[in-house]
Design a protein around this motif. Structure first.
Motif, PDB file in Angstrom:
ATOM      1  N   VAL A   1      14.311  13.986  11.780  1.00  0.00           N
ATOM      2  CA  VAL A   1      12.961  13.532  11.431  1.00  0.00           C
ATOM      3  C   VAL A   1      12.879  13.190   9.946  1.00  0.00           C
ATOM      4  O   VAL A   1      12.311  12.164   9.559  1.00  0.00           O
ATOM      5  CB  VAL A   1      11.916  14.608  11.789  1.00  0.00           C
ATOM      6  N   GLU A   2      13.459  14.041   9.115  1.00  0.00           N
ATOM      7  CA  GLU A   2      13.439  13.789   7.668  1.00  0.00           C
ATOM      8  C   GLU A   2      14.173  12.496   7.338  1.00  0.00           C
ATOM      9  O   GLU A   2      13.727  11.712   6.491  1.00  0.00           O
ATOM     10  CB  GLU A   2      14.077  14.966   6.927  1.00  0.00           C
ATOM     11  N   ARG A   3      15.313  12.279   7.990  1.00  0.00           N
ATOM     12  CA  ARG A   3      16.086  11.056   7.747  1.00  0.00           C
ATOM     13  C   ARG A   3      15.285   9.828   8.165  1.00  0.00           C
ATOM     14  O   ARG A   3      15.258   8.818   7.466  1.00  0.00           O
ATOM     15  CB  ARG A   3      17.414  11.127   8.505  1.00  0.00           C
ATOM     16  N   SER A   4      14.621   9.916   9.308  1.00  0.00           N
ATOM     17  CA  SER A   4      13.815   8.811   9.797  1.00  0.00           C
ATOM     18  C   SER A   4      12.643   8.536   8.858  1.00  0.00           C
ATOM     19  O   SER A   4      12.312   7.379   8.570  1.00  0.00           O
ATOM     20  CB  SER A   4      13.294   9.136  11.202  1.00  0.00           C
ATOM     21  N   THR A   5      12.025   9.605   8.353  1.00  0.00           N
ATOM     22  CA  THR A   5      10.882   9.464   7.445  1.00  0.00           C
ATOM     23  C   THR A   5      11.314   8.819   6.137  1.00  0.00           C
ATOM     24  O   THR A   5      10.621   7.943   5.601  1.00  0.00           O
ATOM     25  CB  THR A   5      10.245  10.837   7.164  1.00  0.00           C
ATOM     26  N   ARG A   6      12.471   9.248   5.619  1.00  0.00           N
ATOM     27  CA  ARG A   6      12.978   8.668   4.369  1.00  0.00           C
ATOM     28  C   ARG A   6      13.257   7.177   4.541  1.00  0.00           C
ATOM     29  O   ARG A   6      12.956   6.366   3.666  1.00  0.00           O
ATOM     30  CB  ARG A   6      14.255   9.390   3.923  1.00  0.00           C
ATOM     31  N   ALA A   7      13.845   6.816   5.677  1.00  0.00           N
ATOM     32  CA  ALA A   7      14.170   5.412   5.929  1.00  0.00           C
ATOM     33  C   ALA A   7      12.896   4.569   6.021  1.00  0.00           C
ATOM     34  O   ALA A   7      12.822   3.464   5.477  1.00  0.00           O
ATOM     35  CB  ALA A   7      14.977   5.284   7.220  1.00  0.00           C
ATOM     36  N   ALA A   8      11.871   5.096   6.696  1.00  0.00           N
ATOM     37  CA  ALA A   8      10.606   4.367   6.830  1.00  0.00           C
ATOM     38  C   ALA A   8       9.928   4.215   5.478  1.00  0.00           C
ATOM     39  O   ALA A   8       9.363   3.158   5.169  1.00  0.00           O
ATOM     40  CB  ALA A   8       9.686   5.097   7.801  1.00  0.00           C
ATOM     41  N   LYS A   9       9.994   5.259   4.668  1.00  0.00           N
ATOM     42  CA  LYS A   9       9.381   5.215   3.334  1.00  0.00           C
ATOM     43  C   LYS A   9      10.079   4.170   2.462  1.00  0.00           C
ATOM     44  O   LYS A   9       9.427   3.411   1.736  1.00  0.00           O
ATOM     45  CB  LYS A   9       9.473   6.595   2.686  1.00  0.00           C
ATOM     46  N   LEU A  10      11.409   4.126   2.549  1.00  0.00           N
ATOM     47  CA  LEU A  10      12.168   3.158   1.763  1.00  0.00           C
ATOM     48  C   LEU A  10      11.822   1.730   2.181  1.00  0.00           C
ATOM     49  O   LEU A  10      11.637   0.852   1.323  1.00  0.00           O
ATOM     50  CB  LEU A  10      13.668   3.408   1.937  1.00  0.00           C
ATOM     51  N   ARG A  11      11.713   1.489   3.474  1.00  0.00           N
ATOM     52  CA  ARG A  11      11.365   0.150   3.964  1.00  0.00           C
ATOM     53  C   ARG A  11       9.972  -0.251   3.485  1.00  0.00           C
ATOM     54  O   ARG A  11       9.744  -1.399   3.082  1.00  0.00           O
ATOM     55  CB  ARG A  11      11.444   0.100   5.495  1.00  0.00           C
ATOM     56  N   ALA A  12       9.035   0.698   3.511  1.00  0.00           N
ATOM     57  CA  ALA A  12       7.670   0.412   3.059  1.00  0.00           C
ATOM     58  C   ALA A  12       7.652   0.081   1.568  1.00  0.00           C
ATOM     59  O   ALA A  12       6.971  -0.851   1.131  1.00  0.00           O
ATOM     60  CB  ALA A  12       6.766   1.609   3.341  1.00  0.00           C
ATOM     61  N   GLU A  13       8.416   0.843   0.785  1.00  0.00           N
ATOM     62  CA  GLU A  13       8.488   0.586  -0.656  1.00  0.00           C
ATOM     63  C   GLU A  13       9.071  -0.794  -0.942  1.00  0.00           C
ATOM     64  O   GLU A  13       8.619  -1.497  -1.843  1.00  0.00           O
ATOM     65  CB  GLU A  13       9.332   1.672  -1.336  1.00  0.00           C
ATOM     66  N   GLN A  14      10.073  -1.181  -0.169  1.00  0.00           N
ATOM     67  CA  GLN A  14      10.691  -2.501  -0.354  1.00  0.00           C
ATOM     68  C   GLN A  14       9.721  -3.620  -0.002  1.00  0.00           C
ATOM     69  O   GLN A  14       9.661  -4.641  -0.698  1.00  0.00           O
ATOM     70  CB  GLN A  14      11.956  -2.599   0.504  1.00  0.00           C
ATOM     71  N   ARG A  15       8.933  -3.428   1.057  1.00  0.00           N
ATOM     72  CA  ARG A  15       7.940  -4.435   1.436  1.00  0.00           C
ATOM     73  C   ARG A  15       6.876  -4.576   0.356  1.00  0.00           C
ATOM     74  O   ARG A  15       6.490  -5.696  -0.013  1.00  0.00           O
ATOM     75  CB  ARG A  15       7.295  -4.072   2.783  1.00  0.00           C
ATOM     76  N   VAL A  16       6.401  -3.435  -0.141  1.00  0.00           N
ATOM     77  CA  VAL A  16       5.388  -3.459  -1.203  1.00  0.00           C
ATOM     78  C   VAL A  16       5.919  -4.170  -2.437  1.00  0.00           C
ATOM     79  O   VAL A  16       5.230  -4.998  -3.049  1.00  0.00           O
ATOM     80  CB  VAL A  16       4.953  -2.016  -1.558  1.00  0.00           C
ATOM     81  N   GLN A  17       7.163  -3.877  -2.819  1.00  0.00           N
ATOM     82  CA  GLN A  17       7.736  -4.485  -4.013  1.00  0.00           C
ATOM     83  C   GLN A  17       7.868  -5.996  -3.845  1.00  0.00           C
ATOM     84  O   GLN A  17       7.662  -6.754  -4.815  1.00  0.00           O
ATOM     85  CB  GLN A  17       9.106  -3.863  -4.310  1.00  0.00           C
ATOM     86  N   ARG A  18       8.171  -6.461  -2.651  1.00  0.00           N
ATOM     87  CA  ARG A  18       8.276  -7.907  -2.418  1.00  0.00           C
ATOM     88  C   ARG A  18       6.920  -8.581  -2.578  1.00  0.00           C
ATOM     89  O   ARG A  18       6.817  -9.686  -3.115  1.00  0.00           O
ATOM     90  CB  ARG A  18       8.856  -8.173  -1.027  1.00  0.00           C
TER      91      ARG A  18
END
Length: 226
Positions: free
Chosen positions: A15-32
């Motif tokens: 669950v933690e790994r999945s949450t970290r991956a989702a957070k990273l994807r969201a941060e990348q989308r926001v930065q774009r």
């Protein structure tokens, strides 16, 4: 009472790994989205762009945009907050290399003044048309965005006072007044006060701010006179 079985460690890790991956994807989308908006500002020299233009340039969806931002104003607030945070970090790093607290404060005044000039070609505008709009429409959020700079200037004034370079006073209040003076003067850069004067310089801003910080408070002056 039946004890609740503890969640297996492997499940927690998954669950933690999945949450970290989702957070990273969201941060990348926001930065774009942020990068795309900044590119449009630099190209147009203004914030007169649409959300759809930002979405198209970022190659993401409108739905994704509104998952992260309430609207264009929140996107601009994010850019503004990011610019102020970056500015504070740059000034702090430069000032940390100086041994004289008063010179550190002087450097901070000079850097903020130069960084705050409205310049459409600059990738991190601190004080431009959208900053003024945000200040009028969203003052609380703008005040929050200024906290990194306010904290830095407060610390520099405190250090100068502790070194005996300036009288002890109300550092946070003084920092706020100094910042407002710098940023307003920078916004008016190039506009002389009258037809016979020249634009205000960084040195003049420093001398003015130093005089205000070092001067005798008006209340103290009235007390002594009485």
């Amino acid at each position: 009472m039946t004890a609740v079985p503890e969640e297996p460690a492997w499940r927690q890790r998954a669950v933690e790994r999945s949450t970290r991956a989702a957070k990273l994807r969201a941060e990348q989308r926001v930065q774009r989205f942020l990068d795309s908006a900044q590119e449009l500002i630099a190209e147009k020299g203004t914030t007169d762009f649409t959300v759809q233009e930002v979405v198209d340039r970022s190659k993401q969806s409108l739905r994704s945009f509104y998952q992260h931002f309430d609207g264009k104003h929140e996107l601009l607030l994010a850019l503004f907050e990011d610019a102020l945070s970056t500015s504070a970090a740059e000034i702090r790093e430069a000032a940390s290399g100086m041994s004289d607290p008063l010179e550190s404060l002087r450097l901070a005044v000079d850097m903020l003044y130069r960084q705050s000039h409205p310049s459409p070609g600059v990738q991190r505008p601190l004080f431009s048309d959208f900053a003024l709009q945000l200040l009028v429409k969203h003052p609380a959020q703008v005040a929050t965005a200024h906290i990194p700079l306010l904290t830095l200037f407060t610390e520099l004034i405190e250090q100068a006072a502790e070194a005996g370079a300036i009288p002890a006073g109300r550092p946070r209040r003084q920092a706020s007044l100094v910042m407002q003076t710098i940023m307003f003067a920078a916004q008016a850069h190039g506009v002389p006060a009258d037809s016979h004067s020249h634009p205000v310089t960084a040195e003049e801003i420093w001398q003015f701010c130093l005089g205000g910080i070092s001067g005798v408070p008006a209340t103290a002056g009235r007390s002594a006179a009485g």
